[in-house]
Design an enzyme around this catalytic site. Structure first.
Site, mmCIF file in Angstrom:
data_model
loop_
_atom_site.group_PDB
_atom_site.id
_atom_site.type_symbol
_atom_site.label_atom_id
_atom_site.label_comp_id
_atom_site.label_asym_id
_atom_site.label_seq_id
_atom_site.Cartn_x
_atom_site.Cartn_y
_atom_site.Cartn_z
ATOM 1 N N ASP A 204 41.531 34.110 47.539
ATOM 2 C CA ASP A 204 40.506 33.619 48.465
ATOM 3 C C ASP A 204 39.572 34.778 48.768
ATOM 4 O O ASP A 204 39.499 35.729 48.000
ATOM 5 C CB ASP A 204 41.152 33.022 49.724
ATOM 6 N N HIS A 226 37.490 35.146 46.039
ATOM 7 C CA HIS A 226 36.189 34.516 46.245
ATOM 8 C C HIS A 226 35.104 35.503 46.651
ATOM 9 O O HIS A 226 34.020 35.094 47.039
ATOM 10 C CB HIS A 226 36.300 33.415 47.305
#
Length: 369
Positions: A204, A226
């Site tokens: 993430d 991310h």
């Protein structure tokens, strides 16, 4: 680019860190060494130079380290956390002018593989790993965090805090794509924070800034996740809760990740602002989706394609950003701004290898797309 206030903070933190003992022979009596969970309360109440050595934390319990001002904590050996499906955090550290560090070879093991189900926050309940509530020039350095069940390090209500030399390794969660919502650093309700010289391998955001002022993030190595993110506007009531200002990323690398830089505002939240944020000298490689992704259209955690200007993005500087894309649907740049929502940007982005063209809507006129 950096304020005098931040430069002073960094210098003070580094000077303080250089004064800490660097050898592994710790002058701490047995009464100030924690080897069993039952000792935590008594040691914290009587000691300011504390060692946590080979500790097993019971399932469903927080290792609560509420420290006296000026205390030092050193983690030695393996600290392991029992498995239970609850919200956590597994560790909470709070105090003023504190020092928290890791001895050579230590590890804080969250046993994430016992939780990961490929669904993240939408699956079985998983604990957050480490919550920090520190102030007064506190320094946390050299911590090795392994296999967070979900979000790894959360800074909440921090004031004049430095994190340096963290190693956050959740790369085991890549297997069968089981790890999700394993953010590296989440920053909320904090100001005057420095994070530097750290490695994050996760699934993430490497960093997610939600609400903060005067934050410096430098020399981060991010992979698998991310990217370097802002996520602003989730509060429906307070403009202060939806403000990010004077946040500066520099000299970072993002590799083998979905995104490089990701800025999103939540159109279903209250008013707010993103102001004076910079990304400088960011190197990207192996980016699958977006090199730079800026959107003003998030509702309920997802993009809608309908941007709103409730949280304008002003004074944004993205310069010296370069690298390469690999994904079959990749775009180097995707910008979706609302009318009047994006103003006064600086821009120097050179990203190659995207399989699709850039897509930009209502960006400032000087932004090449």
């Amino acid at each position: 680019m950096f304020s005098v206030k931040l430069v002073t903070l960094i210098a003070a933190a580094l000077a303080a860190a250089s004064a800490f003992p660097t050898n592994e022979t710790l002058d701490v009596g047995a009464s100030c060494t924690i080897t069993s969970f039952g000792q935590v309360s008594s040691v914290l109440s009587s000691c300011t130079n504390i060692v946590i050595s080979g500790l097993s934390v019971p399932a469903g319990k927080t290792l609560e380290l509420t420290l006296k001002s000026g205390s030092t904590v050193t983690f030695q050996g393996k600290t392991v956390f029992g498995v239970a499906h609850w919200g956590g955090p597994l560790i909470q550290i709070s105090g003023s002018k504190i020092t928290v560090k890791g001895a050579s070879g230590h590890v804080l093991d969250g046993q994430g593989a016992q939780y990961w189900d490929g669904k993240g926050d939408l699956g079985a309940t998983k604990p957050k790993f480490l919550r920090i509530k520190a102030t007064g020039g506190s320094v946390l350095s050299g911590l090795h965090i392994l296999n967070c069940p979900r979000q790894c390090v959360s800074l909440n209500r921090c004031d004049h805090v430095t994190l340096d030399g963290f190693n956050i390794d959740v790369s085991a969660g890549d297997k069968n794509k089981l790890g999700h919502n394993t953010d590296g650093f989440d920053i909320s309700s904090s100001h005057d924070v420095v994070i530097s010289n750290s490695v994050v391998k996760n699934q993430d955001d490497c960093v997610a800034v939600n609400k903060a002022h005067y934050v410096t993030l430098s020399k981060l190595q991010c992979s698998g996740g991310h990217g370097l993110s802002l996520s602003v506007g989730m509060s429906k009531t307070s403009k202060e809760d939806n403000t990010v200002s004077d946040v500066h990323f520099s000299d970072c690398t993002v590799s083998n990740s979905d995104n490089g830089i990701h800025i999103k505002t939540h159109s279903d939240g209250g008013p707010g602002v993103i102001n004076n944020v910079s990304y400088e000298n960011i190197k990207l490689s192996g980016i699958a989706n977006y090199g730079v992704n800026i959107e003003q259209d998030y509702e309920k955690g997802k993009p809608t394609g309908i941007p709103k200007a409730n949280i304008p993005i002003t004074g944004l500087s993205i310069t010296g950003v370069s690298g390469s894309m690999t994904g079959k649907n990749s775009k180097a740049v995707f910008i979706l701004c609302a009318d009047g929502g994006c103003r006064n940007w600086s821009w120097d982005v050179k990203i190659s290898g995207a399989h699709e063209g850039n897509n930009c809507t209502k960006q400032p006129s000087n932004v090449e797309c």
